[in-house]
Design a protein around this motif. Structure first.
Motif, PDB file in Angstrom:
ATOM      1  N   ARG A  41       0.829  -1.212   0.000  1.00 24.40           N
ATOM      2  CA  ARG A  41       0.000   0.000   0.000  1.00 24.40           C
ATOM      3  C   ARG A  41       0.863   1.263   0.000  1.00 24.40           C
ATOM      4  O   ARG A  41       0.512   2.270  -0.615  1.00 24.40           O
ATOM      5  N   ARG A  42       2.000   1.213   0.704  1.00 22.95           N
ATOM      6  CA  ARG A  42       2.891   2.379   0.724  1.00 22.95           C
ATOM      7  C   ARG A  42       3.549   2.616  -0.629  1.00 22.95           C
ATOM      8  O   ARG A  42       3.851   3.759  -0.984  1.00 22.95           O
ATOM      9  N   ARG A  43       3.800   1.562  -1.363  1.00 18.80           N
ATOM     10  CA  ARG A  43       4.470   1.712  -2.657  1.00 18.80           C
ATOM     11  C   ARG A  43       3.498   2.054  -3.781  1.00 18.80           C
ATOM     12  O   ARG A  43       3.929   2.489  -4.853  1.00 18.80           O
ATOM     13  N   LEU A  44       2.219   1.884  -3.551  1.00 14.18           N
ATOM     14  CA  LEU A  44       1.239   2.123  -4.618  1.00 14.18           C
ATOM     15  C   LEU A  44       1.185   3.584  -5.053  1.00 14.18           C
ATOM     16  O   LEU A  44       1.199   3.863  -6.266  1.00 14.18           O
ATOM     17  N   PRO A  45       1.135   4.575  -4.146  1.00 13.46           N
ATOM     18  CA  PRO A  45       1.099   5.973  -4.620  1.00 13.46           C
ATOM     19  C   PRO A  45       2.330   6.367  -5.416  1.00 13.46           C
ATOM     20  O   PRO A  45       2.212   7.054  -6.443  1.00 13.46           O
ATOM     21  N   ALA A  46       3.518   5.950  -4.972  1.00  9.40           N
ATOM     22  CA  ALA A  46       4.738   6.307  -5.714  1.00  9.40           C
ATOM     23  C   ALA A  46       4.726   5.710  -7.113  1.00  9.40           C
ATOM     24  O   ALA A  46       5.150   6.358  -8.084  1.00  9.40           O
ATOM     25  N   THR A  47       4.237   4.490  -7.220  1.00 12.13           N
ATOM     26  CA  THR A  47       4.170   3.860  -8.542  1.00 12.13           C
ATOM     27  C   THR A  47       3.164   4.565  -9.430  1.00 12.13           C
ATOM     28  O   THR A  47       3.416   4.800 -10.627  1.00 12.13           O
ATOM     29  N   ASN A  48       2.013   4.929  -8.873  1.00 15.16           N
ATOM     30  CA  ASN A  48       1.002   5.644  -9.663  1.00 15.16           C
ATOM     31  C   ASN A  48       1.531   6.999 -10.131  1.00 15.16           C
ATOM     32  O   ASN A  48       1.298   7.406 -11.275  1.00 15.16           O
ATOM     33  N   VAL A  49       2.236   7.701  -9.249  1.00 18.82           N
ATOM     34  CA  VAL A  49       2.795   9.000  -9.627  1.00 18.82           C
ATOM     35  C   VAL A  49       3.796   8.848 -10.762  1.00 18.82           C
ATOM     36  O   VAL A  49       3.817   9.650 -11.708  1.00 18.82           O
ATOM     37  N   MET A  50       4.617   7.809 -10.696  1.00 19.57           N
ATOM     38  CA  MET A  50       5.599   7.602 -11.757  1.00 19.57           C
ATOM     39  C   MET A  50       4.923   7.306 -13.088  1.00 19.57           C
ATOM     40  O   MET A  50       5.327   7.820 -14.139  1.00 19.57           O
ATOM     41  N   VAL A  51       3.885   6.487 -13.052  1.00 20.55           N
ATOM     42  CA  VAL A  51       3.173   6.174 -14.296  1.00 20.55           C
ATOM     43  C   VAL A  51       2.483   7.426 -14.835  1.00 20.55           C
ATOM     44  O   VAL A  51       2.485   7.677 -16.058  1.00 20.55           O
ATOM     45  N   GLU A  52       1.901   8.213 -13.947  1.00 19.92           N
ATOM     46  CA  GLU A  52       1.294   9.473 -14.396  1.00 19.92           C
ATOM     47  C   GLU A  52       2.338  10.402 -14.993  1.00 19.92           C
ATOM     48  O   GLU A  52       2.077  11.112 -15.980  1.00 19.92           O
ATOM     49  N   ASN A  53       3.526  10.432 -14.402  1.00 20.33           N
ATOM     50  CA  ASN A  53       4.601  11.277 -14.939  1.00 20.33           C
ATOM     51  C   ASN A  53       5.059  10.807 -16.315  1.00 20.33           C
ATOM     52  O   ASN A  53       5.452  11.621 -17.157  1.00 20.33           O
ATOM     53  N   ILE A  54       5.031   9.497 -16.521  1.00 21.76           N
ATOM     54  CA  ILE A  54       5.419   8.995 -17.845  1.00 21.76           C
ATOM     55  C   ILE A  54       4.494   9.555 -18.911  1.00 21.76           C
ATOM     56  O   ILE A  54       4.934  10.001 -19.987  1.00 21.76           O
ATOM     57  N   VAL A  55       3.197   9.528 -18.607  1.00 18.74           N
ATOM     58  CA  VAL A  55       2.237  10.090 -19.568  1.00 18.74           C
ATOM     59  C   VAL A  55       2.402  11.610 -19.638  1.00 18.74           C
ATOM     60  O   VAL A  55       2.338  12.201 -20.725  1.00 18.74           O
ATOM     61  N   ALA A  56       2.635  12.260 -18.501  1.00 18.81           N
ATOM     62  CA  ALA A  56       2.808  13.714 -18.501  1.00 18.81           C
ATOM     63  C   ALA A  56       4.049  14.132 -19.279  1.00 18.81           C
ATOM     64  O   ALA A  56       4.068  15.191 -19.926  1.00 18.81           O
ATOM     65  N   ILE A  57       5.091  13.336 -19.212  1.00 16.60           N
ATOM     66  CA  ILE A  57       6.312  13.631 -19.974  1.00 16.60           C
ATOM     67  C   ILE A  57       6.020  13.627 -21.465  1.00 16.60           C
ATOM     68  O   ILE A  57       6.501  14.491 -22.221  1.00 16.60           O
ATOM     69  N   GLU A  58       5.223  12.655 -21.897  1.00 18.47           N
ATOM     70  CA  GLU A  58       4.867  12.611 -23.322  1.00 18.47           C
ATOM     71  C   GLU A  58       4.008  13.807 -23.710  1.00 18.47           C
ATOM     72  O   GLU A  58       4.081  14.288 -24.847  1.00 18.47           O
ATOM     73  N   LEU A  59       3.189  14.286 -22.772  1.00 17.44           N
ATOM     74  CA  LEU A  59       2.336  15.439 -23.073  1.00 17.44           C
ATOM     75  C   LEU A  59       3.102  16.756 -22.991  1.00 17.44           C
ATOM     76  O   LEU A  59       2.692  17.756 -23.594  1.00 17.44           O
ATOM     77  N   ALA A  60       4.204  16.754 -22.256  1.00 15.01           N
ATOM     78  CA  ALA A  60       4.924  18.008 -22.039  1.00 15.01           C
ATOM     79  C   ALA A  60       5.611  18.517 -23.290  1.00 15.01           C
ATOM     80  O   ALA A  60       5.743  19.732 -23.485  1.00 15.01           O
ATOM     81  N   TYR A  61       6.043  17.643 -24.125  1.00 17.30           N
ATOM     82  CA  TYR A  61       6.798  18.066 -25.304  1.00 17.30           C
ATOM     83  C   TYR A  61       6.489  17.120 -26.459  1.00 17.30           C
ATOM     84  O   TYR A  61       6.770  15.924 -26.393  1.00 17.30           O
ATOM     85  N   ILE A  62       5.876  17.688 -27.500  1.00 14.16           N
ATOM     86  CA  ILE A  62       5.569  16.918 -28.701  1.00 14.16           C
ATOM     87  C   ILE A  62       6.769  17.028 -29.626  1.00 14.16           C
ATOM     88  O   ILE A  62       6.996  18.072 -30.264  1.00 14.16           O
ATOM     89  N   ASN A  63       7.538  15.995 -29.693  1.00 18.05           N
ATOM     90  CA  ASN A  63       8.794  16.008 -30.440  1.00 18.05           C
ATOM     91  C   ASN A  63       8.520  15.687 -31.904  1.00 18.05           C
ATOM     92  O   ASN A  63       8.505  14.529 -32.316  1.00 18.05           O
TER      93      ASN A  63
END
Length: 732
Positions: A472-494
């Motif tokens: 349960r403690r590791r679940l939020p960190a993992t979700n944040v990382m996955v959200e960041n992966i998608v956010a990284i793709e949205l941050a810059y359209i190469n």
């Protein structure tokens, strides 16, 4: 050979001690219809009257009767403590250690035990009564007296009494190690014998069925049982033996069984002189003894094998329950280490006992990554939820008030980001599935660990709690990382991505080919005249093309001049040169009436040279919030096709990247982290001296099962030792 039956009696004692019927020992099962004389046959073999008697159903519980020959010099069974050192015969029940020398007390005890278990409503009970009779006059036998087969319920008997009795009878006679003693009265038709019918159902070859015909003295006058006893009516492989029992009046008068056997011998000599030596109660007892010994001899090798197999099974079962805990701190640390190792091995696929019926552990994680998550992303279409009008709206919104000469890049970024966001939800769902599987592995991490968990339920509960909290403690960190992966793709359209650059480079050529009027006319000329060479045009065509180009350039200059003049003025002005702008494509043309013309000088309608009053007229309808469905122009269609092609190309690049990055992020932030820190977490939360005593308290049923397994293993070891002694003396 005579010692084989005492061996079986010893084995019966061994298994009766632990209350086990898992091994079926050789025995003689007596069955027959109600009041056919079963109990009388057993009493005649024993030589004493000790069974409950009466009308209707009397035997309502199975009676396992062991007859043990015990001479006066025997010291194994006789004892001065219980007063049997000089007794000729006595009985002893398994449920009572008391020795009964009075057989009337044995009868009363059987009645009491029957009513205790089966009640007093004529019902039956499958729980057997075990009785041993020691005597100087019996042969070694093991008999089972069963309730008589009945058809119609009597008194308070249940409606299904017939099926209950048949089920109970079949349970005993289907034992392949048993001899079936089918009892039938002589004054009934043998063809209607229920006992012979049931015996034939379970023993079609008749290799272990012996028939007994009772009540020979009650046959009708002028009839006899010679054909029946000789097997001419119904043949029985082991034979048919006739006996004469005491009548109900003889029982009331308490006629001695010895006198009855004398009367039986006289009757057989008088009525059946040629068959007298092969019938009667003494011959029946000797035959049963002989058949049982031969049957034991045949069954004993298989019995030894079965005992050995069961001993091995119970030894493994006893090992799984473990021994008593002496050092609880050390035991706790061992269990924690064993659990952490088994948990990691299940994830890595290196467990000793690999599951073959279903995927578990790391295999399920791999399936979720590449089958569930991968196929879900593959099923998302790049243009799902995106229509032509949505694309066209995005293009127009990106250009503002100016008509677009080229496809704006902002519209592409806006639309492709919208599609990329659709990859976030399945990615987060993948995290949830892996989290659930990591929780599920706790219940599937090895049989040895599971036995320890069952043995110590409080420890099991705490281990599950620690693992759950860690996940349960590791679940939020993992979700944040996955959200960041998608956010990284949205941050810059190469748009300079190597894979995307190939498709983007084709767009100018596509637009040039589609919008160049020279190319269109040239292509039209080629389609009109296929024989015209590609690189050669006639002077006339060239001249016409040049004129068309000049005309188009003049129109574009006029449109630019008019746009400069109208900049900042009222947009309701309708110019003829505005027909090719974006505005003319968005707004419908102004309505005109056939009876009126527009006076550009005065804006006053004139009809028949009469000037009408000035009325304000709005020729433009309200601008709609959404596009009305209509057919796109060629330029709009081309623009939409270009955007769709670019969205598809870039979406595939991002999807491939997310499909690769999300599993890696989950493995790093969740799976590998839990594997690396599980043991330290368990030690931190559980390995405390003050808690070891509480956590290692065994459950009550485990302690009971360990004792049962130990007792059964001891019984099997003794049985194996007894059989080995017989083998060493070459008795089979």
């Amino acid at each position: 050979m005579e010692a084989l039956i005492p061996v079986i009696n010893k084995l019966q004692d061994v298994f009766n001690t632990v209350g086990s019927d898992s091994i079926q020992l050789p025995q003689i099962v007596v069955l027959g219809s109600q009041s056919s004389g079963k109990s009388s046959v057993i009493e005649s073999v024993v030589g004493r009257s000790f069974l409950p008697r009466g009308t209707g159903i009397v035997t309502r519980r199975p009676l396992i009767l062991q007859l043990i020959y015990c001479p006066l010099e025997d010291r194994e069974h006789r004892s001065a403590e219980n007063g049997t050192s000089n007794a000729e015969e006595w009985g002893r029940f398994l449920h009572s250690k008391k020795c009964y020398t009075d057989f009337n007390e044995i009868r009363n005890e059987i009645d009491n035990e029957t009513e205790r278990a089966a009640g007093n409503n004529k019902g039956i009970c499958p729980e057997p009564i075990n009785l041993k009779i020691f005597s100087t006059r019996v042969v070694n036998l093991t008999l089972v007296d069963l309730p008589g087969i009945t058809k119609v319920p009597v008194g308070d008997q249940p409606e299904d009494i017939e099926s209950q009795i048949k089920e109970l009878v079949v349970k005993y006679i289907e034992n392949p190690n048993s001899i079936i003693l089918a009892v039938t009265a002589a004054n009934t038709d043998m063809a209607t014998s229920e006992a012979l019918k049931l015996a034939k159902d379970v023993d079609p070859d008749g290799r272990r069925t012996l028939a007994v015909v009772t009540k020979l003295d009650l046959m009708d006058a002028g009839t006899d049982a010679i054909d029946i006893l000789c097997g001419r009516v119904i043949p029985v492989k082991l034979g048919i033996i006739g006996v004469m029992n005491r009548s109900q009046q003889d029982i009331i008068d308490k006629k001695n069984i010895d006198d009855q056997m004398k009367d039986e011998a006289v009757f057989l000599q008088r009525k059946y002189p040629t068959l007298a030596t092969r019938n009667g109660t003494p011959y029946l007892a000797k035959t049963l003894n002989r058949l049982l010994m031969h049957h034991i001899r045949d069954c004993l090798p298989d019995l030894k094998t079965r005992v050995n197999i069961m001993a091995t099974q119970f030894q493994s079962l006893l090992n799984s329950y473990g021994e008593d805990v002496s050092d609880k701190s050390q035991t706790l640390l061992q269990i924690i280490t064993k659990f952490a190792s088994a948990y990691c091995s299940t994830i890595e696929g290196t467990a000793r006992n690999i599951e073959t019926t279903e995927l578990c552990g790391g295999a399920r994680i791999c399936y979720i990554f590449h089958e569930t998550f991968g196929r879900t992303l593959d099923s998302i279409h790049p243009l799902a939820g995106l229509s032509k009008m949505d694309i066209l709206t995005a293009i127009r919104n990106a250009t503002g008030p100016r008509p677009a000469l080229f496809v704006p890049e902002v519209s592409f970024e806006l639309l492709v980001k919208r599609q990329i966001r659709r990859l976030e939800e399945p990615s987060l769902r993948c995290v949830e599935l892996i989290h659930e599987e990591m929780q599920r592995i706790v219940q599937h991490c090895g049989n040895e660990v599971q036995q320890e968990m069952l043995r110590f339920p409080k420890l099991h509960e705490k281990i599950v709690d620690v693992v759950t909290q860690l996940l349960r403690r590791r679940l939020p960190a993992t979700n944040v990382m996955v959200e960041n992966i998608v956010a990284i793709e949205l941050a810059y359209i190469n748009t300079k991505h190597p894979d995307f650059h190939k498709d983007a480079a084709l767009v100018p050529s596509l637009l040039k080919t589609d919008n160049d009027p020279y190319s269109q006319m040239n292509m039209g000329q080629r389609r009109g005249n296929p024989n015209t060479p590609r690189n050669h045009m006639s002077p006339q065509v060239s001249q016409n093309t040049s004129a068309a180009q000049m005309q188009q350039q003049q129109q574009q200059q006029q449109q630019q001049q008019q746009a400069q003049q109208n900049d900042g003025h009222d947009q309701n002005h309708n110019g003829d040169s505005a027909t090719s702008t974006w505005l003319s494509n968005i707004l419908p043309p102004a309505p005109t009436r056939p009876d009126s013309i527009e006076n550009s000088a005065s804006n006053t309608p004139i009809h028949n040279n009469i000037v009408s009053p000035v009325k304000p007229v709005n020729f433009l309808p309200d601008v709609p919030a959404n596009h009305n469905p209509r057919r796109l122009t060629d330029k709009e269609q081309k623009d939409c096709d270009v955007i769709e092609r670019l969205i598809k190309s870039y979406f595939y690049i991002v999807r491939k990247s997310i499909q690769d990055s999300v599993p890696k992020a989950i493995m790093h932030f969740l799976v590998n982290y839990v594997k690396d820190n599980l043991q330290s977490e368990l030690v931190t939360h559980l390995y405390k001296s003050d808690r070891a005593e509480t956590l290692l308290n065994e459950s009550d049923h485990i302690a009971v099962r360990r004792k049962e397994a130990a007792d059964m293993l001891k019984a099997l070891t003794n049985a194996n030792h007894i059989i080995s002694e017989i083998r060493e003396t070459h008795m089979w």
